[in-house]
Design a protein around this motif. Structure first.
Motif, PDB file in Angstrom:
ATOM      1  N   ARG A 135      -1.222   4.785  -0.373  1.00  0.00           N
ATOM      2  CA  ARG A 135      -1.168   3.982   0.847  1.00  0.00           C
ATOM      3  C   ARG A 135      -1.240   4.874   2.064  1.00  0.00           C
ATOM      4  O   ARG A 135      -0.531   5.870   2.136  1.00  0.00           O
ATOM      5  CB  ARG A 135       0.154   3.207   0.917  1.00  0.00           C
ATOM      6  N   PRO A 189       6.390  -2.094  -5.264  1.00  0.00           N
ATOM      7  CA  PRO A 189       5.208  -2.824  -4.817  1.00  0.00           C
ATOM      8  C   PRO A 189       4.359  -3.157  -6.045  1.00  0.00           C
ATOM      9  O   PRO A 189       4.676  -2.714  -7.152  1.00  0.00           O
ATOM     10  CB  PRO A 189       4.486  -1.812  -3.927  1.00  0.00           C
ATOM     11  N   LYS A 221       0.480   5.129  -5.009  1.00  0.00           N
ATOM     12  CA  LYS A 221      -0.330   4.005  -4.512  1.00  0.00           C
ATOM     13  C   LYS A 221      -1.465   4.468  -3.620  1.00  0.00           C
ATOM     14  O   LYS A 221      -2.454   3.765  -3.455  1.00  0.00           O
ATOM     15  CB  LYS A 221       0.546   3.019  -3.713  1.00  0.00           C
ATOM     16  N   SER A 261      -4.095  -6.651  -7.636  1.00  0.00           N
ATOM     17  CA  SER A 261      -2.773  -6.545  -8.254  1.00  0.00           C
ATOM     18  C   SER A 261      -2.889  -6.725  -9.767  1.00  0.00           C
ATOM     19  O   SER A 261      -3.628  -7.582 -10.242  1.00  0.00           O
ATOM     20  CB  SER A 261      -1.844  -7.606  -7.671  1.00  0.00           C
ATOM     21  N   ASN A 314       4.431   0.992   4.270  1.00  0.00           N
ATOM     22  CA  ASN A 314       4.826  -0.408   4.365  1.00  0.00           C
ATOM     23  C   ASN A 314       6.209  -0.557   3.746  1.00  0.00           C
ATOM     24  O   ASN A 314       6.507   0.133   2.776  1.00  0.00           O
ATOM     25  CB  ASN A 314       3.887  -1.305   3.544  1.00  0.00           C
ATOM     26  N   TYR A 330       4.739   5.793  -2.890  1.00  0.00           N
ATOM     27  CA  TYR A 330       3.683   5.793  -1.866  1.00  0.00           C
ATOM     28  C   TYR A 330       2.562   6.763  -2.255  1.00  0.00           C
ATOM     29  O   TYR A 330       1.382   6.487  -2.041  1.00  0.00           O
ATOM     30  CB  TYR A 330       4.248   6.177  -0.504  1.00  0.00           C
ATOM     31  N   ASN A 348      -0.737  -1.221  -8.334  1.00  0.00           N
ATOM     32  CA  ASN A 348      -2.160  -0.901  -8.216  1.00  0.00           C
ATOM     33  C   ASN A 348      -2.334   0.144  -7.126  1.00  0.00           C
ATOM     34  O   ASN A 348      -1.483   0.275  -6.250  1.00  0.00           O
ATOM     35  CB  ASN A 348      -2.952  -2.167  -7.842  1.00  0.00           C
ATOM     36  N   ARG A 349      -3.430   0.874  -7.180  1.00  0.00           N
ATOM     37  CA  ARG A 349      -3.764   1.765  -6.073  1.00  0.00           C
ATOM     38  C   ARG A 349      -4.032   0.899  -4.849  1.00  0.00           C
ATOM     39  O   ARG A 349      -4.486  -0.237  -4.968  1.00  0.00           O
ATOM     40  CB  ARG A 349      -5.019   2.597  -6.404  1.00  0.00           C
ATOM     41  N   SER A 350      -3.749   1.430  -3.685  1.00  0.00           N
ATOM     42  CA  SER A 350      -3.966   0.696  -2.446  1.00  0.00           C
ATOM     43  C   SER A 350      -5.400   0.184  -2.373  1.00  0.00           C
ATOM     44  O   SER A 350      -6.345   0.930  -2.641  1.00  0.00           O
ATOM     45  CB  SER A 350      -3.675   1.628  -1.273  1.00  0.00           C
ATOM     46  N   GLY A 351      -5.570  -1.095  -2.045  1.00  0.00           N
ATOM     47  CA  GLY A 351      -6.907  -1.653  -1.906  1.00  0.00           C
ATOM     48  C   GLY A 351      -7.461  -2.228  -3.204  1.00  0.00           C
ATOM     49  O   GLY A 351      -8.454  -2.947  -3.188  1.00  0.00           O
TER      50      GLY A 351
END
Ligand code: TXA
Ligand code: MG
Length: 336
Positions: free
Chosen positions: A70, A155, A68, A164, A74, A65, A158-161
């Motif tokens: 995030r 997951p 990422k 992929s 999630n 987390y 990729n970094r969040s946002g």
């Protein structure tokens, strides 16, 4: 650890470049060794590269987390080498088993109730009593999963946002400084994420369209999938929220110290605890990754003390603190 302890968002490898591993015997063994040690390794799957960690190790999952970026926890997909290993983690209905047999290894994730022997940590499940399971169709990654012999949470890498990643170069561009290694198997053949289907009683539900089409899934179970939700990220239904772990006790956030009768949930050095009915500390050293890893266990422990209220120390909002704060605020929200 590294030179960025103040916010706790750093992960172990933040100060050096990630190793690129080949999909030969040595590369596979090294990826498995790193994962068993709690490190982050990007693994190829047939859909996209996954940001993998030992799913039974809450500290390793917290570092996913953190990497990422995030803003909330999630639930993550846990990857297993075969159906038998997946069935040790989750309870499969007849339809879930039919889907697993039809599409595994392959681009399908099944959300099922956890089994009594489930070893996927609560943080990887975001406090849910369900778990997302997948057997990916990639020979090198299946070999890694066999050697790790634990559920591997991953997951998309990729970094969040961000989009992929479908190549090791994409992974390194996004996460190069934050992971230990990437197992480089070239481009991913499918390129879109797995289809997610929830099998939780009643008709299976399509939560996210992906590599397996709705028609293919419906043909495998001989029935229609029920109406899904866009994105697959929203709670499955309002009732599903209840199975997210929420403490019985009320929470009082950003507290300076415990009032008489309250339990204390600390972060950083503890204040005077003589008034506290019980106490726990997310991270005495003020490390946000450790705090994320301990969050659910600490809340449960303090709930068991029978205290009516848990006073929670101020947790900084940067980095993983944002996700921790999101979880705490939802636990603190008034309930009917
Ligand atoms: O193809 C894929 O599925 C890739 C590769 C790496 O396997 N993984 C992937 O993971 O796309 P991620 O974290 O980007 O997407 C996971 C999705 C989220 O939308 C999450 O909400 C859902 O799976 N999910 C996982 N466990 C769940 C659960 N217990 N209940 C509901 N949704 C769940
Ligand atoms: Mg993703």
């Amino acid at each position: 650890m590294n030179d960025m302890p103040s916010t706790g968002v750093g992960v172990a490898a933040a100060d050096k470049a990630a190793a690129t591993l080949d999909t030969d015997v040595a590369g596979i063994a090294e990826a498995a060794r790193l994962l068993r040690e709690g490190k982050l390794v990007a693994l190829p799957t047939e859909t996209v590269y996954g940001l993998a960690a030992d799913g039974s190790n809450a500290l390793a999952v917290a570092s996913i987390y953190a990497a990422k970026g995030r803003p909330s926890f999630n639930p993550l997909i846990s990857h297993l080498p075969d159906i038998a290993a997946a069935r040790r983690q989750g309870m499969f209905s007849a339809q879930a088993l039919a889907l697993a047999k039809a599409f595994w290894p392959g681009p399908l994730t099944l959300v099922v109730p956890i089994s009594p022997d489930c070893t996927v940590c609560e943080l990887a499940r975001a406090g849910l009593a369900t778990v997302g399971l997948r057997v990916p169709a990639h020979a090198a990654t299946l070999a890694v999963l066999e050697q790790v012999a634990r559920p591997v949470a991953a997951p998309s890498a990729n970094r969040s946002g961000h989009i992929s990643p479908t190549s090791a170069e994409h992974v390194l561009a996004d996460l190069g400084g934050l992971i230990e290694a990437v197992l480089d198997a070239g481009p991913c053949p499918v390129g879109v994420e797995s289809t997610i289907i929830a099998c939780l009683g009643g008709a299976p539900r399509l939560l996210r369209p992906g590599g397996v089409t709705r028609a293919e899934a419906e043909a495998a179970i001989g029935q229609r999938l029920s109406e899904g939700l866009t994105g697959g990220i929203a709670p499955l239904s309002p009732g599903q929220l209840d199975s997210h772990y929420a403490p019985q006790a009320r929470l009082r956030l950003d507290a300076d110290g415990p009032r008489p009768g309250e339990a204390w949930l600390g972060f950083g050095p503890d204040p005077d605890l003589s008034a506290a009915q019980a106490s726990a500390n997310l991270s005495a050293g003020g490390d946000l990754t450790e705090a994320a890893a301990r969050l659910f266990a600490c809340l449960r422990e303090l709930d068991r003390s029978g205290a009516q209220r848990i006073a929670v120390a101020h947790v900084p909002r940067q980095g993983l603190g944002e996700a921790i704060h999101d979880r705490l605020s939802r636990a603190a929200a008034p309930r009917p």
